[in-house]
Design a protein around this motif. Sequence first.
Motif, PDB file in Angstrom:
ATOM      1  N   PHE A 186       0.834  -1.208   0.000  1.00  0.00           N
ATOM      2  CA  PHE A 186       0.000   0.000   0.000  1.00  0.00           C
ATOM      3  C   PHE A 186       0.870   1.260   0.000  1.00  0.00           C
ATOM      4  CE2 PHE A 186      -2.229   3.365   2.376  1.00  0.00           C
ATOM      5  CZ  PHE A 186      -3.335   3.540   1.545  1.00  0.00           C
ATOM      6  N   ILE A 187       1.924   1.250   0.828  1.00  0.00           N
ATOM      7  CA  ILE A 187       2.809   2.428   0.939  1.00  0.00           C
ATOM      8  C   ILE A 187       3.510   2.695  -0.396  1.00  0.00           C
ATOM      9  CG2 ILE A 187       4.906   3.314   2.059  1.00  0.00           C
ATOM     10  CD1 ILE A 187       3.967   1.816   4.608  1.00  0.00           C
ATOM     11  N   ARG A 188       4.023   1.616  -1.039  1.00  0.00           N
ATOM     12  CA  ARG A 188       4.711   1.792  -2.326  1.00  0.00           C
ATOM     13  C   ARG A 188       3.749   2.269  -3.409  1.00  0.00           C
ATOM     14  NH1 ARG A 188       8.306  -3.317  -3.889  1.00  0.00           N
ATOM     15  NH2 ARG A 188       8.696  -1.992  -5.713  1.00  0.00           N
ATOM     16  N   THR A 189       2.509   1.785  -3.361  1.00  0.00           N
ATOM     17  CA  THR A 189       1.505   2.183  -4.362  1.00  0.00           C
ATOM     18  C   THR A 189       1.160   3.661  -4.213  1.00  0.00           C
ATOM     19  OG1 THR A 189       0.601  -0.066  -4.402  1.00  0.00           O
ATOM     20  CG2 THR A 189      -0.807   1.704  -5.242  1.00  0.00           C
ATOM     21  N   ILE A 190       0.892   4.096  -2.978  1.00  0.00           N
ATOM     22  CA  ILE A 190       0.584   5.511  -2.736  1.00  0.00           C
ATOM     23  C   ILE A 190       1.778   6.382  -3.105  1.00  0.00           C
ATOM     24  CG2 ILE A 190       0.078   7.226  -0.939  1.00  0.00           C
ATOM     25  CD1 ILE A 190      -2.321   5.478  -1.767  1.00  0.00           C
ATOM     26  N   GLY A 191       2.964   5.917  -2.713  1.00  0.00           N
ATOM     27  CA  GLY A 191       4.191   6.648  -3.043  1.00  0.00           C
ATOM     28  C   GLY A 191       4.370   6.793  -4.543  1.00  0.00           C
ATOM     29  N   GLY A 192       4.014   5.746  -5.282  1.00  0.00           N
ATOM     30  CA  GLY A 192       4.105   5.774  -6.746  1.00  0.00           C
ATOM     31  C   GLY A 192       3.158   6.796  -7.346  1.00  0.00           C
ATOM     32  N   PHE A 193       1.922   6.824  -6.848  1.00  0.00           N
ATOM     33  CA  PHE A 193       0.934   7.810  -7.323  1.00  0.00           C
ATOM     34  C   PHE A 193       1.436   9.234  -7.066  1.00  0.00           C
ATOM     35  CE2 PHE A 193      -2.600   4.587  -7.381  1.00  0.00           C
ATOM     36  CZ  PHE A 193      -3.060   4.888  -8.651  1.00  0.00           C
ATOM     37  N   LEU A 194       1.938   9.465  -5.850  1.00  0.00           N
ATOM     38  CA  LEU A 194       2.406  10.814  -5.484  1.00  0.00           C
ATOM     39  C   LEU A 194       3.611  11.242  -6.328  1.00  0.00           C
ATOM     40  CD1 LEU A 194       2.097  10.591  -1.584  1.00  0.00           C
ATOM     41  CD2 LEU A 194       0.606  11.848  -3.168  1.00  0.00           C
ATOM     42  N   LYS A 195       4.513  10.308  -6.575  1.00  0.00           N
ATOM     43  CA  LYS A 195       5.690  10.614  -7.389  1.00  0.00           C
ATOM     44  C   LYS A 195       5.293  10.968  -8.823  1.00  0.00           C
ATOM     45  CE  LYS A 195      10.205   8.774  -8.772  1.00  0.00           C
ATOM     46  NZ  LYS A 195      11.077   7.579  -8.819  1.00  0.00           N
TER      47      LYS A 195
END
Length: 435
Positions: A186-195
Amino acid sequence: MILIYTHKVTPRVRYIFKQIFTRILQVEIDFTGKVEEFVAFNGPKFSYTNVPLGKEFFVQSNELLFQQGIKDVEVNIQEWEGVPCFFSAIEASEIPFDIFAASFYLITRYEEYLPHIKDKHGRFSANQSIAYQNGFLEKPLVDVWAYKFLEVLKHKFPDFENEARTYQYISTIDVDNAYAYKHKSFIRTIGGFLKDASQFKIFTIWDRFAVLFNLKKDPFDTFEKIIELKKTYNVRTIFFFLIGDYTTFDTNVSASKRKFKLLIKDMVDYARVALHPSYYSMNDVSLLKKEKERLEAITNIPIKRSKQHYLRVSLPETYQQLIDLEIEEDYSMGYASHVGFRASTCTPFYFYDLDFEIQTPLKIFPFALMDATLNDYMRFTPKQSLGKIRDLKNEVKAVNGTFITVFHNESLSNYLRWRGWSRFYNSMLKIVKEG
């Protein structure tokens, strides 16, 4: 059989003679240190020593195969009928250099034990090698020498016959990122969206969204296509799975994810599955052991093959660690920045440990090219890359060697930096499998 007289049969002599005669030329050999036995032998024979015994077939020996440990070695490149060579021999020698010492120097990666500057990933750089500096990196020089030497032998012994080996191809697939977007935390997915949002990558945001909500297939999920092509072209294929914990350089799906485990189990049914040790495992044998056991727990079979992530090999430590963990085959022998033959051969060979002066049970399978080298380092188009592949394949086929390539599941995706490369793997297989 060929009988060889030499004044001293060292482990180095046995190792390189067996590699050249048994593995490359498919010829049986035996050694003798007794002059009378050598003289009495009626079959093909030659002496490998400092000076000839008489008027026999003679190859002058360099000191390298009779030494121990690492010493500063002077390498002066000359030519033998248009082919580069070194370790020159006297005029009485049938060939103008010591083919055995020179082959030993290249295959054992002797120069990588000598002082050198490592690149940012702790690797020996291609441009520091004598092969690159003297323009023979893209030639399997040891095999070329062996076949030329065989011609000289046959001229001397016209009745001598040997059975030629056959050209082979092996496709290796590195799975650094099994999926572009799916099955990430979940953290990597959200981080990917934000990036993506911070860099205004609108199309990437949409792709990420579409994949996560099953509106599109994950672009890196090309495994069915690879297996289909394996069957079509009857290709020996090995998948190297990166299953290390997440780091800056190791960004695959977590090995604890059920879908990732199922993918690995699925590949076991169609191809060989092997270990892709993580970036930091090069300096941490406990990490390497953990990852090997992790993959074995998933596949339920012993893992005997390995290829270092980022091709991080430090000689002899990396190979010594693999041997300790009972890895039998390594596929890391090549450069990330350049295509060609790092050990100047296209024949698998056993790692010779110069620290302990022994041939080890670890078999090295040298590769000739990697997809990322062509795209990222050489900046070739797919068309230019296919031309380079044809050239390298022809070099290997000329000596009936083993042509090995490194691809990633990502390069079949036609996505991001691989746009326009979707048919490249298919086209490459046509070239390497054609007559």
